[in-house]
Design an enzyme around this catalytic site. Structure first.
Site, PDB file in Angstrom:
ATOM      1  N   ALA A 128       0.872  -1.172   0.000  1.00 34.01           N
ATOM      2  CA  ALA A 128       0.000   0.000   0.000  1.00 34.01           C
ATOM      3  C   ALA A 128       0.908   1.221   0.000  1.00 34.01           C
ATOM      4  O   ALA A 128       0.976   1.968   0.962  1.00 34.01           O
ATOM      5  CB  ALA A 128      -0.915  -0.010   1.215  1.00 34.01           C
ATOM      6  N   ILE A 129       1.647   1.369  -1.094  1.00 33.77           N
ATOM      7  CA  ILE A 129       2.586   2.485  -1.206  1.00 33.77           C
ATOM      8  C   ILE A 129       1.799   3.793  -1.306  1.00 33.77           C
ATOM      9  O   ILE A 129       2.239   4.834  -0.819  1.00 33.77           O
ATOM     10  CB  ILE A 129       3.501   2.318  -2.457  1.00 33.77           C
ATOM     11  CG1 ILE A 129       4.158   0.932  -2.497  1.00 33.77           C
ATOM     12  CG2 ILE A 129       4.533   3.440  -2.543  1.00 33.77           C
ATOM     13  CD1 ILE A 129       5.031   0.584  -1.336  1.00 33.77           C
ATOM     14  N   GLY A 130       0.634   3.706  -1.940  1.00 35.55           N
ATOM     15  CA  GLY A 130      -0.181   4.914  -2.082  1.00 35.55           C
ATOM     16  C   GLY A 130       0.333   5.819  -3.185  1.00 35.55           C
ATOM     17  O   GLY A 130       0.152   7.036  -3.152  1.00 35.55           O
ATOM     18  N   ASN A 166       4.534   5.020 -16.641  1.00 36.45           N
ATOM     19  CA  ASN A 166       3.253   4.703 -16.020  1.00 36.45           C
ATOM     20  C   ASN A 166       2.750   5.973 -15.345  1.00 36.45           C
ATOM     21  O   ASN A 166       3.516   6.677 -14.694  1.00 36.45           O
ATOM     22  CB  ASN A 166       3.486   3.571 -15.011  1.00 36.45           C
ATOM     23  CG  ASN A 166       2.222   3.132 -14.298  1.00 36.45           C
ATOM     24  OD1 ASN A 166       1.706   3.849 -13.448  1.00 36.45           O
ATOM     25  ND2 ASN A 166       1.726   1.949 -14.626  1.00 36.45           N
ATOM     26  N   CYS A 183      -6.839   3.400  -9.720  1.00 38.72           N
ATOM     27  CA  CYS A 183      -6.724   4.405  -8.668  1.00 38.72           C
ATOM     28  C   CYS A 183      -8.030   5.172  -8.555  1.00 38.72           C
ATOM     29  O   CYS A 183      -8.838   5.188  -9.479  1.00 38.72           O
ATOM     30  CB  CYS A 183      -5.535   5.318  -8.897  1.00 38.72           C
ATOM     31  SG  CYS A 183      -5.252   5.722 -10.599  1.00 38.72           S
ATOM     32  N   ILE A 239      -1.852  -8.197 -15.258  1.00 37.08           N
ATOM     33  CA  ILE A 239      -2.789  -7.517 -14.387  1.00 37.08           C
ATOM     34  C   ILE A 239      -2.075  -6.609 -13.385  1.00 37.08           C
ATOM     35  O   ILE A 239      -0.887  -6.804 -13.122  1.00 37.08           O
ATOM     36  CB  ILE A 239      -3.640  -8.542 -13.557  1.00 37.08           C
ATOM     37  CG1 ILE A 239      -2.730  -9.437 -12.721  1.00 37.08           C
ATOM     38  CG2 ILE A 239      -4.569  -9.319 -14.417  1.00 37.08           C
ATOM     39  CD1 ILE A 239      -3.457 -10.395 -11.778  1.00 37.08           C
ATOM     40  N   THR A 271      -2.308  -5.322  -9.246  1.00 40.01           N
ATOM     41  CA  THR A 271      -2.397  -6.153  -8.033  1.00 40.01           C
ATOM     42  C   THR A 271      -3.851  -6.415  -7.622  1.00 40.01           C
ATOM     43  O   THR A 271      -4.752  -5.649  -7.949  1.00 40.01           O
ATOM     44  CB  THR A 271      -1.688  -5.457  -6.862  1.00 40.01           C
ATOM     45  OG1 THR A 271      -2.212  -4.141  -6.728  1.00 40.01           O
ATOM     46  CG2 THR A 271      -0.191  -5.385  -7.092  1.00 40.01           C
ATOM     47  N   GLY A 300       2.263 -10.651 -13.380  1.00 37.70           N
ATOM     48  CA  GLY A 300       1.651 -11.161 -12.161  1.00 37.70           C
ATOM     49  C   GLY A 300       2.373 -12.417 -11.726  1.00 37.70           C
ATOM     50  O   GLY A 300       2.119 -13.502 -12.234  1.00 37.70           O
ATOM     51  N   GLY A 331       7.803  -8.022 -11.967  1.00 38.18           N
ATOM     52  CA  GLY A 331       7.559  -7.095 -10.864  1.00 38.18           C
ATOM     53  C   GLY A 331       8.250  -7.503  -9.581  1.00 38.18           C
ATOM     54  O   GLY A 331       9.465  -7.319  -9.414  1.00 38.18           O
TER      55      GLY A 331
HETATM   56  C1  LIG Z   1       5.606  -2.221  -4.441  1.00 40.29           C
HETATM   57  C2  LIG Z   1       4.757  -2.188  -5.682  1.00 40.29           C
HETATM   58  C3  LIG Z   1       4.448  -0.959  -6.283  1.00 40.29           C
HETATM   59  C4  LIG Z   1       3.656  -0.906  -7.422  1.00 40.29           C
HETATM   60  N1  LIG Z   1       3.385   0.311  -7.992  1.00 40.29           N
HETATM   61  C5  LIG Z   1       2.641   0.373  -9.134  1.00 40.29           C
HETATM   62  C6  LIG Z   1       2.395   1.630  -9.783  1.00 40.29           C
HETATM   63  O1  LIG Z   1       2.874   2.690  -9.347  1.00 40.29           O
HETATM   64  N2  LIG Z   1       1.617   1.638 -10.902  1.00 40.29           N
HETATM   65  C7  LIG Z   1       1.104   0.482 -11.430  1.00 40.29           C
HETATM   66  O2  LIG Z   1       0.417   0.543 -12.455  1.00 40.29           O
HETATM   67  N3  LIG Z   1       1.346  -0.715 -10.857  1.00 40.29           N
HETATM   68  C8  LIG Z   1       2.099  -0.797  -9.723  1.00 40.29           C
HETATM   69  N4  LIG Z   1       2.362  -2.039  -9.157  1.00 40.29           N
HETATM   70  C9  LIG Z   1       1.819  -3.263  -9.761  1.00 40.29           C
HETATM   71  C10 LIG Z   1       2.873  -4.001 -10.600  1.00 40.29           C
HETATM   72  O3  LIG Z   1       3.326  -3.191 -11.681  1.00 40.29           O
HETATM   73  C11 LIG Z   1       2.341  -5.331 -11.151  1.00 40.29           C
HETATM   74  O4  LIG Z   1       1.221  -5.084 -11.971  1.00 40.29           O
HETATM   75  C12 LIG Z   1       1.932  -6.302 -10.063  1.00 40.29           C
HETATM   76  O5  LIG Z   1       2.783  -6.202  -8.961  1.00 40.29           O
HETATM   77  C13 LIG Z   1       1.875  -7.749 -10.528  1.00 40.29           C
HETATM   78  O6  LIG Z   1       3.140  -8.220 -10.936  1.00 40.29           O
HETATM   79  P1  LIG Z   1       4.160  -9.044  -9.975  1.00 40.29           P
HETATM   80  O7  LIG Z   1       3.367 -10.113  -9.292  1.00 40.29           O
HETATM   81  O8  LIG Z   1       5.212  -9.560 -10.896  1.00 40.29           O
HETATM   82  O9  LIG Z   1       4.692  -8.052  -9.005  1.00 40.29           O
HETATM   83  C14 LIG Z   1       3.155  -2.106  -7.993  1.00 40.29           C
HETATM   84  C15 LIG Z   1       3.476  -3.334  -7.406  1.00 40.29           C
HETATM   85  C16 LIG Z   1       4.279  -3.397  -6.261  1.00 40.29           C
HETATM   86  C17 LIG Z   1       4.602  -4.732  -5.672  1.00 40.29           C
END
Ligand SMILES: Cc1cc2nc3c(=O)[nH]c(=O)nc-3n(C[C@H](O)[C@H](O)[C@H](O)COP(=O)(O)O)c2cc1C
Ligand SMILES: Cc1cc2nc3c(=O)[nH]c(=O)nc-3n(C[C@H](O)[C@H](O)[C@H](O)COP(=O)(O)OP(=O)(O)OC[C@H]3O[C@@H](n4cnc5c(N)ncnc54)[C@H](O)[C@@H]3O)c2cc1C
Ligand code: FES
Lengths: 305, 256
Positions: free
Chosen positions: A71-73, A100, A131, A192, A194, A244, A266
């Site tokens: 939940a970086i926000g 992005n 968002c 996808i 999260t 994902g 990611g």
């Molecule tokens: C710490 C963190 C920050 C993320 N920040 C963003 C973001 O700023 N914008 C966005 O579209 N997705 C964000 N994501 C989502 C990732 O880009 C990705 O879609 C998601 O984590 C699934 O991939 P993964 O399982 O390989 O991490 C974030 C994910 C994580 C874990």
């Protein structure tokens, strides 16, 4: 054997299908000491907004079985500082830079897209629609098809750059959302983002994240993500970027077979800062073993009956 | 690539019922770690637990890098059973270090519980100059006390139950130490690592006595290298990364 790894995302040609997932690779520079960014198909940077954003109070992350909640926000330095401080560095690498971005109103999305479109060194835009919409009671842009259509078509008119729309998995029918985004002018779809989740501390009896809920990522979500890429591939004509839970080359290949044109890595970057390169090398080894000369031949192969 | 490497476990032995000392054979290409810095250490080859764990540099010896860790949850439970000779992935050294005091300054080093892991090498580097305030629950929980004696000028111990040193907290003994009438007042610098509430009190004491203080903060981490923005604490500049701008911060920067 010659191997062709290049793929097309709209008008954007990537030298290979391995990208980074937004928010997990900083602005690229954090990883430059661990790998050669020029080997990547594209670098997708942390989500940016017109103005800097503070983000949520800590704790912001909590680990879960084979995954993590964050939940970086959407904390970020804002588009102007990104352009001044980060783009000059990224421009020194031979890779595609995809920014992005997000807003909390349609106007803000449009203004952000316009600002980013005139910057040399930005090759594509990825819209994060997971968002909240300030103008509509903070409901999520990416979960109401009408709002999704509105915001995507408004941004489409505001930018000539290749436009990727990143879909939220927190919906009943992802292929419907995919069609809506495609019709509104998306050149590609990222699938996808999260999955919303929660962890409760049984001692304090409170959610562990200060924000209470967070986005689940990592290996735990991979089967859901693969299924969603598979469904979206069937529903639309535009390219799909699969992500994902990709940790290893085999995971990435699964996404390609489900219908992804490219993949994004990611959470794996946190576990292994060289994950993107290991995955790229592994994909090439697989192609060699399986005698696949063109990576595009793998796309959607799991759909053949 | 020198801050990301495979390290061989030289030794992984209990030093207490719930604490182990891990010695890692690290490559020569690794940058020299400084007191206050930390490492992200792989605890598992599989995906649960998934993330690396953050541990401070305890000491760097001829044997390699040493880490003193408390067995607390899933990850450290697995780590404690790892055998000599096995290889684990390590990222580091990471983050900021304790700035060394100038020649005319008396370093006051505050260690609460496992916080000793982070400040031990600072005491060692300051060979004989530092006054250490060392607090633990009981006498039995004072880790590495004997080793510390060889490097500190003096050690003021406090325990919660009075089984060693003063009964009470180290914040109380720091306060008492600074309140003694002294003329002229010597120049001090405070370095502290320990639980969050202790660091907060130490920062207040430092402000009251107008002493510069450096404190080491902790937050949950994912990447350890500044990319995820998961590990922030509130500072006067807004939310700031513990893994990059920290873990060692100027105490006056922190917004409690
Ligand atoms: C710490 C963190 C920050 C993320 N920040 C963003 C973001 O700023 N914008 C966005 O579209 N997705 C964000 N994501 C989502 C990732 O880009 C990705 O879609 C998601 O984590 C699934 O991939 P993964 O399982 O390989 O991490 C974030 C994910 C994580 C874990
Ligand atoms: C910069 C820094 C230096 C540290 N140095 C040391 C040290 O020298 N010795 C030592 O024993 N411990 C140290 N810690 C704390 C150590 O990281 C945690 O105790 C450890 O991660 C617990 O892992 P676990 O799987 O056993 O516990 P679990 O509770 O199962 O861990 C679950 C998750 O929470 C995280 N976590 C839990 N407690 C903490 C904590 N206090 N701080 C940060 N993350 C936490 C874990 O990394 C993991 O992601 C340090 C932490 C930081 C941030
Ligand atoms: S742990 Fe990722 S930014 Fe600090």
């Amino acid at each position: 054997m010659t191997m062709d790894l290049s793929v097309r995302i709209g008008s954007l040609e990537l030298k290979n299908p391995v990208m980074t997932a937004s928010g997990t690779f900083g602005y690229g520079e954090e990883y430059a000491e661990f790998l050669d960014l020029s080997r990547l198909g594209a670098v997708v940077v942390k989500g940016l907004s017109l103005l800097p954003k503070e983000g949520n109070p800590p704790p912001r992350i909590v680990e879960t079985a084979s995954g993590m909640l964050n939940a970086i926000g959407l904390q970020n330095i804002g588009i102007q500082r990104f352009i001044d401080e980060k783009i000059p560095f990224l421009r020194t690498y031979d890779t595609k830079v995809i920014v992005n971005f997000f807003g909390d109103s349609i106007d803000e999305y449009v203004a952000a897209a316009e600002r980013l479109s005139s910057v040399e060194g930005i090759h594509g835009l990825e819209m994060n629609i997971s968002c909240p919409n300030k103008q509509a009671g903070w409901c999520i842009f990416g979960t109401d098809p009408r709002v999704t259509a509105q915001v995507v078509s408004a941004v489409r008119k505001a930018t000539p750059l290749p436009l990727i729309v990143k879909l939220s998995p927190n919906v009943t029918d992802i292929s419907l959302m995919a069609k809506v985004a495609e019709e509104a002018g998306a050149d590609a779809l990222s699938v996808i983002n999260t999955l919303t989740g929660m962890v409760i501390d049984i001692k304090t009896r409170k959610p562990k994240l200060a924000n209470r809920t967070g986005g689940l990522s990592g290996p735990a979500i991979k089967p859901v993500a693969v299924r969603m890429v598979y469904e979206v591939f069937k529903a639309v004509k535009v390219p799909v970027i699969g992500m994902g839970g990709i940790m290893h080359p085999d995971d990435a290949i699964e996404f390609l077979l489900a219908g992804a044109t490219a993949v994004a890595v990611g959470t794996a970057n946190f576990v292994n800062p060289r994950a993107t390169i290991d995955i790229l090398d592994g994909i090439m080894a697989y192609m060699k073993d399986e005698k696949v000369e063109d990576i595009n031949l793998l796309r959607g192969a799991a759909h053949a009956i | 690539m020198s801050r990301y490497f495979k390290a061989e476990i030289r030794e992984n032995r209990p030093v207490h019922t719930v604490h182990n000392l891990l010695t890692l054979n690290v490559p020569l290409s690794m940058p020299e770690p400084r007191p206050g810095q930390f490492f992200m250490v792989e605890v598992n080859k599989g995906t649960d637990p998934l993330l690396k764990r953050a541990f401070s540099l305890f000491r760097k010896t001829a044997q390699g890098v040493q880490i003193l860790y408390r067995i607390r949850g899933k990850g450290t439970e697995i780590l404690k059973d790892m055998k000599e000779g096995s290889e684990i992935e390590v990222l580091g050294p990471l983050g900021t270090c304790y700035p060394l005091p100038s020649g005319d300054t008396i370093p006051l080093i505050i260690a609460g519980g496992i916080g000793i892991a982070s400040v031990f090498s600072l005491v060692e580097q300051l060979s004989g100059r530092a006054t250490v305030f060392y607090g633990a629950r009981t006498k039995n929980d004072l880790l590495m006390h004997k080793e510390l004696k060889g490097f500190a000028k003096e050690i003021l111990v406090s325990t919660d139950d009075g089984s060693a040193g003063q009964k009470g907290t180290i914040a109380d003994s720091l306060s008492a130490f600074l309140s003694r009438p002294q003329s002229p007042t010597p120049k001090y610098r405070i370095y502290a690592c320990g639980p969050h509430p202790l660091l907060k009190i130490v920062s207040e004491i430092a402000r009251e006595f107008k002493i510069s203080a450096n404190i080491s903060m902790e937050e949950h981490m994912a990447c350890g290298i500044g990319a995820c923005l998961g590990c922030v604490v509130r500072t006067r500049d807004g939310y700031t990364r513990v893994c990059k701008e920290g873990p060692v911060f100027e105490a006056r920067e922190i917004v409690w």
